[in-house]
Motif scaffolding. Sequence first.
Motif, PDB file in Angstrom:
ATOM      1  N   THR A  48    -118.408  10.097 -21.472  1.00  0.00           N
ATOM      2  CA  THR A  48    -119.608  10.328 -22.615  1.00  0.00           C
ATOM      3  C   THR A  48    -119.522  11.870 -22.852  1.00  0.00           C
ATOM      4  OG1 THR A  48    -121.461  11.119 -21.213  1.00  0.00           O
ATOM      5  CG2 THR A  48    -120.968   8.662 -21.247  1.00  0.00           C
ATOM      6  N   ASN A  49    -120.675  12.218 -24.075  1.00  0.00           N
ATOM      7  CA  ASN A  49    -120.675  13.495 -24.501  1.00  0.00           C
ATOM      8  C   ASN A  49    -121.995  13.987 -23.683  1.00  0.00           C
ATOM      9  OD1 ASN A  49    -118.166  13.232 -26.169  1.00  0.00           O
ATOM     10  ND2 ASN A  49    -119.443  12.324 -27.571  1.00  0.00           N
ATOM     11  N   MET A  50    -122.587  13.328 -22.638  1.00  0.00           N
ATOM     12  CA  MET A  50    -123.807  13.950 -22.167  1.00  0.00           C
ATOM     13  C   MET A  50    -123.551  15.045 -21.158  1.00  0.00           C
ATOM     14  SD  MET A  50    -125.381  10.009 -21.990  1.00  0.00           S
ATOM     15  CE  MET A  50    -127.159  10.640 -21.218  1.00  0.00           C
ATOM     16  N   LEU A 130    -119.875   8.605 -41.401  1.00  0.00           N
ATOM     17  CA  LEU A 130    -120.993   8.208 -41.027  1.00  0.00           C
ATOM     18  C   LEU A 130    -120.801   7.603 -39.670  1.00  0.00           C
ATOM     19  CD1 LEU A 130    -124.053   8.348 -41.574  1.00  0.00           C
ATOM     20  CD2 LEU A 130    -123.623   6.143 -42.606  1.00  0.00           C
ATOM     21  N   TYR A 131    -119.928   6.540 -39.615  1.00  0.00           N
ATOM     22  CA  TYR A 131    -119.915   5.868 -38.619  1.00  0.00           C
ATOM     23  C   TYR A 131    -119.430   6.600 -37.265  1.00  0.00           C
ATOM     24  CZ  TYR A 131    -117.654   2.512 -35.053  1.00  0.00           C
ATOM     25  OH  TYR A 131    -117.561   1.678 -33.984  1.00  0.00           O
ATOM     26  N   GLN A 132    -118.585   7.571 -37.234  1.00  0.00           N
ATOM     27  CA  GLN A 132    -117.942   8.484 -36.273  1.00  0.00           C
ATOM     28  C   GLN A 132    -119.052   9.205 -35.682  1.00  0.00           C
ATOM     29  OE1 GLN A 132    -115.189   7.970 -34.660  1.00  0.00           O
ATOM     30  NE2 GLN A 132    -114.458   6.683 -35.973  1.00  0.00           N
ATOM     31  N   PHE A 133    -120.027   9.801 -36.771  1.00  0.00           N
ATOM     32  CA  PHE A 133    -120.998  10.547 -36.687  1.00  0.00           C
ATOM     33  C   PHE A 133    -122.141   9.897 -35.806  1.00  0.00           C
ATOM     34  CE2 PHE A 133    -125.118  13.019 -38.108  1.00  0.00           C
ATOM     35  CZ  PHE A 133    -124.534  14.057 -37.217  1.00  0.00           C
ATOM     36  N   ALA A 134    -122.389   8.653 -36.010  1.00  0.00           N
ATOM     37  CA  ALA A 134    -123.619   7.811 -35.248  1.00  0.00           C
ATOM     38  C   ALA A 134    -122.924   7.482 -33.970  1.00  0.00           C
ATOM     39  CB  ALA A 134    -123.733   6.478 -36.176  1.00  0.00           C
ATOM     40  N   LYS A 135    -121.677   7.093 -33.748  1.00  0.00           N
ATOM     41  CA  LYS A 135    -121.077   7.027 -32.420  1.00  0.00           C
ATOM     42  C   LYS A 135    -121.131   7.874 -31.721  1.00  0.00           C
ATOM     43  CE  LYS A 135    -116.880   4.687 -30.570  1.00  0.00           C
ATOM     44  NZ  LYS A 135    -116.473   5.628 -29.614  1.00  0.00           N
ATOM     45  N   PHE A 136    -121.022   9.188 -32.039  1.00  0.00           N
ATOM     46  CA  PHE A 136    -120.798  10.658 -31.254  1.00  0.00           C
ATOM     47  C   PHE A 136    -122.156  11.073 -31.020  1.00  0.00           C
ATOM     48  CE2 PHE A 136    -120.058  15.182 -30.338  1.00  0.00           C
ATOM     49  CZ  PHE A 136    -118.709  14.889 -30.008  1.00  0.00           C
ATOM     50  N   GLN A 137    -123.323  10.803 -31.736  1.00  0.00           N
ATOM     51  CA  GLN A 137    -124.502  10.937 -31.399  1.00  0.00           C
ATOM     52  C   GLN A 137    -125.061   9.765 -30.321  1.00  0.00           C
ATOM     53  OE1 GLN A 137    -126.746  13.004 -32.432  1.00  0.00           O
ATOM     54  NE2 GLN A 137    -126.389  13.544 -34.649  1.00  0.00           N
ATOM     55  N   PHE A 138    -124.444   8.790 -30.371  1.00  0.00           N
ATOM     56  CA  PHE A 138    -124.820   7.829 -29.097  1.00  0.00           C
ATOM     57  C   PHE A 138    -124.385   8.287 -27.958  1.00  0.00           C
ATOM     58  CE2 PHE A 138    -123.954   4.254 -26.315  1.00  0.00           C
ATOM     59  CZ  PHE A 138    -124.980   3.502 -26.558  1.00  0.00           C
ATOM     60  N   GLU A 139    -122.948   8.770 -28.027  1.00  0.00           N
ATOM     61  CA  GLU A 139    -122.601   9.335 -26.720  1.00  0.00           C
ATOM     62  C   GLU A 139    -123.227  10.653 -26.400  1.00  0.00           C
ATOM     63  OE1 GLU A 139    -120.448   7.727 -24.944  1.00  0.00           O
ATOM     64  OE2 GLU A 139    -119.878   6.149 -26.293  1.00  0.00           O
ATOM     65  N   CYS A 140    -123.811  11.209 -27.169  1.00  0.00           N
ATOM     66  CA  CYS A 140    -124.631  12.645 -26.685  1.00  0.00           C
ATOM     67  C   CYS A 140    -125.957  12.009 -26.256  1.00  0.00           C
ATOM     68  CB  CYS A 140    -124.753  13.374 -28.111  1.00  0.00           C
ATOM     69  SG  CYS A 140    -123.235  14.267 -28.529  1.00  0.00           S
ATOM     70  N   GLY A 141    -126.349  10.696 -26.440  1.00  0.00           N
ATOM     71  CA  GLY A 141    -127.743  10.539 -25.780  1.00  0.00           C
ATOM     72  C   GLY A 141    -128.869  10.326 -27.023  1.00  0.00           C
TER      73      GLY A 141
END
Length: 437
Positions: A48-50, A130-141
């Motif tokens: 994850t990106n957390m 936008l999809y990749q940005f949303a997915k990355f935001q999710f992985e960051c928590g």
Amino acid sequence: MAKYDLTATMAPNMDRHLVFPLLEFLQERELYSEEELLQAKIELLNDTNMVDYAMDIHKSLYHTEDVPQEMVERRAEVLARLKALDESALPLVTFLQNPNAFQELRADKMYNLQMLNDRYQIGPDQIEALYQFAKFQFECGNYSGAADFLYQYRALCTNSDRSLSALWGKLAAEILMQNWDVALEELNRLKDMIDSKNFSSPLNQVQSRVWLMHWSLFIFFNHDNGRTLIIDLFNQDKFLNAIQTSAPHLLRYLATAFVVNKRRRPQFKEFIKVIQQAQHSYKDPITEFLACVYVNYDFDGAQSKMKECEEVIINDPFLGKRVEDGNYVVVPLRDEFLENARLFIFETYCRIHQRIDMGVLAEKLNLNYEEAERWIVNLIRTSKLDAKIDSNTGTIIMEPSFPNVYEQLIDHTKALSGRTYKLVSQLMESAQEQAAR
């Protein structure tokens, strides 16, 4: 009671972010050592990106303020990637955050794509960003931001597979934010997509249903109407078949829902057959309790299993939800389960006995004599039991009951409409499949 913990069995069917609440619960219950659970969290966080959270866990696990250099470098990479994605998605995000511009969107996705391209020079690359940005935001928590962006992405997406992926992400985000009503809406939407989608293999469709049922547990055991809804979903033929073939451990949750559900359902008798058939592939104290009462008529075994059921419930992340009641912390589902479990034993025991010794019955119900007497008197008063107590002999005398002919007719036909609906649905699916060929 760690031997009945299903976390390791269920985790492969969940997004790794959904596993964190389960580990938090296990940590609170101290079912495993602190070191084991912290190590499990570190392993989950690796993909994850957390990174900040991973650093905190590392400090707690190794009792140090220092963190590995790779974590520091990983943090810098995440921030750089986040900034790049933010810039790529900025034109579309700016449009979506402009109320006047957003009103130009219509239900027709093709019109929206053409309008965005002509008026705002926003094309497929920005929509993908936008999809990749949303997915990355999710992985960051950042689940709130991810949910918003995924919702907006699905309004523009024309790729069915990518839209399905975005819906899975939206559902996970709503669960993690504990927005149970919204999560239930997304769950139903996802179920419809899984049912209607043409999968490359039937096994992929079964696996999608298994994932959906695992994720749904968060909703059903927190939503006000969840205990009824879980029966409506899990007891459907398609989903019940998926449980029996790929995830028999989910029978624990369906069994619990049947026990605590206030309305007795005609499906319960059929479910007991499922429990009986599945005993070779899965069993735990809750499924064994039902087998003892309704299959083997083993009331001593049922009494013993009731004590184990209580431990299973309070140590299960979904069943053991705690609620503060004044100065106390209670587990509501445990109390409901034990109350209804006693009623199950009592009803079945009374069905095969006309005169029952109060002391024997108290032992079967895990109550002392006075508690059992009060409990039975209350049943008689509330018209749940047609019986009388002989205080001189300390026995309960059951009044003979003969089913009304109209009641028998209703009992035999009440499931007819449901069976007819299932038959018509199966015929329509078969016809659609043949037409597709």
